[in-house]
Design an enzyme around this catalytic site. Structure first.
Site, PDB file in Angstrom:
ATOM      1  N   ASP A 201       0.828  -1.205   0.000  1.00 60.89           N
ATOM      2  CA  ASP A 201       0.000   0.000   0.000  1.00 60.89           C
ATOM      3  C   ASP A 201       0.866   1.261   0.000  1.00 60.89           C
ATOM      4  O   ASP A 201       0.586   2.221  -0.722  1.00 60.89           O
ATOM      5  CB  ASP A 201      -0.905  -0.011   1.232  1.00 60.89           C
ATOM      6  CG  ASP A 201      -1.832   1.186   1.269  1.00 60.89           C
ATOM      7  OD1 ASP A 201      -2.723   1.278   0.410  1.00 60.89           O
ATOM      8  OD2 ASP A 201      -1.649   2.042   2.143  1.00 60.89           O
TER       9      ASP A 201
ATOM     10  N   LYS B  85       1.425   4.343  -2.966  1.00 64.72           N
ATOM     11  CA  LYS B  85       1.401   5.784  -2.723  1.00 64.72           C
ATOM     12  C   LYS B  85       2.694   6.439  -3.196  1.00 64.72           C
ATOM     13  O   LYS B  85       2.683   7.543  -3.747  1.00 64.72           O
ATOM     14  CB  LYS B  85       1.169   6.050  -1.238  1.00 64.72           C
ATOM     15  CG  LYS B  85      -0.201   5.585  -0.764  1.00 64.72           C
ATOM     16  CD  LYS B  85      -0.372   5.731   0.739  1.00 64.72           C
ATOM     17  CE  LYS B  85      -1.749   5.231   1.167  1.00 64.72           C
ATOM     18  NZ  LYS B  85      -1.966   5.313   2.624  1.00 64.72           N
TER      19      LYS B  85
END
Length: 909
Positions: free
Chosen positions: A765, A769
């Site tokens: 995750d 980003k």
């Protein structure tokens, strides 16, 4: 007619008016003063023709010297405000009960005198046209059709009338049917019907309906006469399928008719008239409104009321725009323009007779008497001319083709336009709209699709030499077009109307093919693709009649974030509409198994209940189709609150359809580089917006801050931060004697982690980003280019379930405790960070150690922190810090993107 009172009851005297140019005829008994121009007065001699109580007297100027007591005065036609004219259409006269309802409305009107114009019973005019067509086609079934016409009217009369009135009507009906049968037989034998024969046949529907109504009114005891308007209205042909009234002759005949049959209520036929030679004719299709306006003008009526089956004139076709509104007033010019452009308002020529006498027309609903209707009149002088009031309505015309004649040899050559439109006239085509540049290099015009082939052929013949010589480059036909017209009298005096209209069309992704606007500015006309017409109509109407910014939203994924967003919208929509003129409508919600669709907006106070009761099986394609096609709002937004790769793969197609996309889903921007670049290229090249602030930092302004730096010319050197609220929470609480597994369990219980904590601990995750920020900074990196240090022990990656993982995680607590002790011994803390090294074109995700005075070491809870090192912020990085996890802040970030989109679309900032 009511009994005529004795002459002595209404003796009159003459006296000069104050101006000396008129004579006042005063009723000695009633003391009612009525001025009349002297030239309009005449002497009568028959006591039996004396007018009834309150009526005017007609005397010649010479009569001023004659004692009124010594003369008797004939009945004349009074004119003025004592008259109200009502016209009832075929729908209003469709059944016996409806005819009785019309009679009740007529009797309920308190006007001193009433003139009632009626159409044939519904469908009868079509039946009469069919009779003529079948007879001249030698189709024997015309006799059966005539029997149906007879039976329809006989049944209606028996239901409505009784006694002598019924017998009289049926006798007249039998006689008319017998005459029609003979005439249709003659047409059948000849195989041809002249225009006068056809119009004689067709006009019978009005004769019968008006006779039935007059008898129904007489049942109440009211003074009522029946008028066959063929005896009164005189018209002369003025073009194909068009006639002009002869007002002077019609007025003479009306006065003559009234002198024979004076009554307080006159029921007259609509649609039919006569030529000057007394040959029966009609006012052509939809001519009953025209009849009412002509007669209203002849008697100088107070107003003409057109009774129909709608509450008034709509701001747009309600079949295409469900939120169209009823207009309280329209000017004559606006109604004229609307009728020309196909709006179902009035017969286009109805306005002319009443306009010259400033007689208002009122459109009322026979089936909803409480509705006030629409008043068509001279434009009120005090009406506001703001942007919201200057455009009164929108109308469309479909099935058109655009003809473009182009060539450099046209420029400055006199007569080019004349030659073009002479050729068009020769084939009898109707030109709907013309657009021409001042240089005459190009002239385009719209004609009905069915006529364009003949127009094109005529133009090619007419300009054969010019095309061969190259003076004309082409005669081009563009098929499948529609016209959208914005109508409003005050557009001429209101700056910016055109700008707002074209801005609304542009933001709805509508391409305009041609534009026309006269100097009067009563309308602005644009030509569009027919497939875009309804969407354009809704976009324009929404901009002028709804909120300045109306957003139709479809929410995908009503899970934790999606449900929170819906609840936030529920609490704010009324405030946004009132304070910022932003109208947010959620018209669809879809989950993995069910979806809820609405045409005008889901009730957000009950969306969960409705999802259970009214939901359909989920189908993403149908969901998107509903959003893009099946509603009235031009600005469409899909909000993807999932983390689904498949949903993200559709963003490009949605943007291409003109649907804006807002999402916290990171899969699209961190997926394959070529797809990302294709998506961003499309977004930058169109009026469609793609917002994804919540993909990095939840509700924190990370993306917008980065864009602001780049757009103002700053150079990004390095971006570093704690991007995971989950991992921030874990390492902020991994202190003292607490075990790593206990902190992870606590984070999972609080809802900070994914259902499977490995999804957070793997670092994927954070890597997504990082790649999003890297690409925003101009780096062309794939996700695989980012080295990621996973926090999931190698031995636990193969666990079959999250529960198994959590059960086995404590066996690694000793390793984590050792890393924490080493960091503490050096005066540092552990933090899981992502970094983008823009200068070297690299990115990384890893566990790092920071001194306790470093900003990254001073976080609490689930805070995120991002440091931007740039040319401007080189010595002291620009830091953005705040909560980076949780449904409330993530949904809040998505909500901010919705408001940012509204601002881009024109809402107040």
């Amino acid at each position: 007619a009511s009994p005529v009172p004795p002459a002595a009851a209404h003796r009159r005297r003459l006296r000069p008016s104050a101006s000396g140019r008129e004579v006042v005829s005063q009723c000695l008994k009633c003391e009612i003063n009525q001025d009349r121009p002297m030239g309009a007065l005449r002497i009568g001699h028959s006591q039996g023709n004396l007018p009834r109580h309150g009526s005017k007297n007609l005397l010649t100027p010479a009569a001023a010297a004659i004692s009124v007591e010594q003369v008797e005065v004939s009945t004349y036609l009074p004119k003025g405000d004592m008259w109200s004219v009502h016209k009832f259409g075929g729908t209003c006269m469709g059944t016996p009960q409806r005819i009785q309802n019309v009679a009740d409305v007529v009797l309920g009107d308190s006007s001193e005198r009433k003139l009632i114009i009626v159409s044939a019973m519904s469908k009868v005019t079509d039946m009469m046209y069919s009779l003529v067509h079948k007879a001249q086609s030698r189709d024997d079934s015309y006799t059966e059709e005539l029997d149906k016409v007879f039976e329809k009217h006989m049944a209606a009369a028996k239901d409505l009338l009784d006694g002598e009135n019924l017998a009289r009507f049926l006798s007249e009906l039998h006689s008319d049917i017998s005459n029609l049968r003979a005439m249709l037989r003659a047409i059948y034998i000849a195989g041809h019907a002249t225009e006068s024969f056809s119009e004689f046949v067709v006009g019978h529907g009005e004769l019968w309906s008006s006779q039935m109504l007059s008898y129904a009114v007489q049942k109440s005891g009211a003074s009522c006469s029946w008028m066959d308007t063929r005896e009164v209205l005189v018209v002369k042909p003025s073009g194909p399928d068009m006639v002009d009234p002869d007002y002077e002759e019609s007025e003479k005949r009306l006065e003559k008719w009234f002198s024979r049959q004076p009554a307080e209520i006159i029921v007259a036929t609509g649609f039919i008239a006569s030529t000057a030679e007394n040959i029966p004719t009609t006012l052509k299709r939809d001519g009953s409104d025209f009849s009412a306006a002509i007669i209203g003008s002849l008697v100088r009526a107070r107003q003409v009321t057109i009774w129909t089956d709608v509450d008034g004139v709509f701001s747009a076709d309600p079949r295409k725009v469900s939120e169209a509104v009823i207009l309280s007033t329209l000017s004559y010019q606006e109604a004229w323009e609307m009728s020309y452009f196909g709006a179902n308002v009035l017969h286009p020529r109805t306005i002319i007779p009443v306009m010259k006498d400033n007689i208002p027309i009122v459109i009322r609903n026979m089936f909803n008497l409480s509705a006030p209707g629409t008043v068509i009149c001279k434009q009120p002088a005090n009406e506001d001319a703001d942007l919201d009031a200057c455009v009164k309505s929108f109308a469309t015309i479909d099935k058109l083709a655009l003809v473009n004649v182009e060539g450099t040899g046209m420029a400055g050559v006199p007569g080019t336009s004349s030659a073009i439109f002479s050729a068009v006239k020769e084939v009898g085509a109707n030109v709907i709209m013309i657009s021409q540049a001042s240089s005459e290099h190009s002239i385009c015009f719209a004609v009905p699709e069915k006529e364009v082939a003949a127009v094109s052929a005529a133009l090619h013949v007419r300009f054969r030499e010019a095309l061969a010589a190259g003076r004309l480059s082409k005669v081009e036909v563009i098929h499948d077009c529609s016209i959208l017209a914005a109508v409003g009298l005050r557009m001429a005096s209101t700056p910016g109307v055109s700008a707002i209209l074209f801005d609304a069309l542009a933001k709805a992704n509508i391409n305009v093919r041609a534009i026309a606007q006269g100097c009067s500015e009563y309308n602005i006309t644009v030509v569009l693709k027919q497939e875009d017409c309804v969407r354009a109509l809704r976009a324009a109407h929404s901009r002028f009649f709804l909120s300045k910014t109306t957003l139709a939203i479809g929410v995908i994924g009503p899970g934790l974030i999606g449900a929170t967003l819906l609840n936030q919208l529920r609490d704010q929509v009324a405030i946004l509409k009132e304070n910022m003129n932003i109208d947010v409508r959620v018209i669809g919600i879809t989950g993995a198994s069910t979806m809820l669709l609405s045409e005008t907006g889901v009730d957000l106070t009950r969306w969960k209940e409705e999802m259970q009761k009214e939901a359909k099986p989920a189908d993403l394609a149908n969901f998107v189709r509903h959003l893009s096609e099946d509603h009235v709002f031009p600005n469409k937004v899909l909000v993807d609150c999932t983390a689904d790769t498949n949903v993200a793969s559709h963003y490009y197609d949605w943007l291409k359809k003109g649907i804006h996309v807002i999402t916290p889903n990171k899969k699209a921007n961190s997926g394959p580089l070529d797809r990302y670049l294709k998506l961003r290229t499309l977004q930058r090249a169109s009026y469609t917006h793609y917002f994804y602030e919540a993909t990095v930092g939840a509700g924190l302004p990370i993306i917008s801050t980065l864009r602001g730096l780049l757009e103002t010319g700053d150079k990004i050197l390095r971006i570093e931060g704690i991007f995971s609220g989950t991992l921030s929470y874990i390492f902020n609480n991994f202190e003292g004697t607490r075990s790593f597994s206990d902190v992870v369990a606590e984070a999972k219980e609080a809802g900070y982690t994914e259902p499977d904590p490995r999804d957070d601990l793997s670092g994927t995750d954070v890597a997504r980003k990082v790649i999003i920020l890297a690409r925003e900074s101009g780096l062309r990196l794939e996700l695989s280019d980012i080295p990621v240090e996973s926090l999931v022990p190698e031995a636990l990656k193969s666990c079959s379930s999250p529960n198994e993982f959590m059960q086995k995680l404590p066996s690694f607590d000793q390793d984590w405790a050792r890393q924490r002790h080493e960091a503490e011994a050096a005066g540092e803390v552990l933090r899981y960070v992502g970094a983008v090294d823009v200068l070297n074109g690299k990115g990384r995700v890893e566990l790092q150690r920071y001194k306790r005075d470093h900003p990254f070491a001073q976080l609490s809870g689930s805070d995120n922190i991002i440091a931007f090192t740039t040319s401007r912020y080189k010595e002291q990085p620009l830091i953005v810090r705040g909560p980076g996890a949780g449904a409330e802040v993530t949904a809040g970030g998505v909500f901010c993107d919705i408001l940012r989109l509204a601002s881009y679309l024109g809402a107040p900032s």
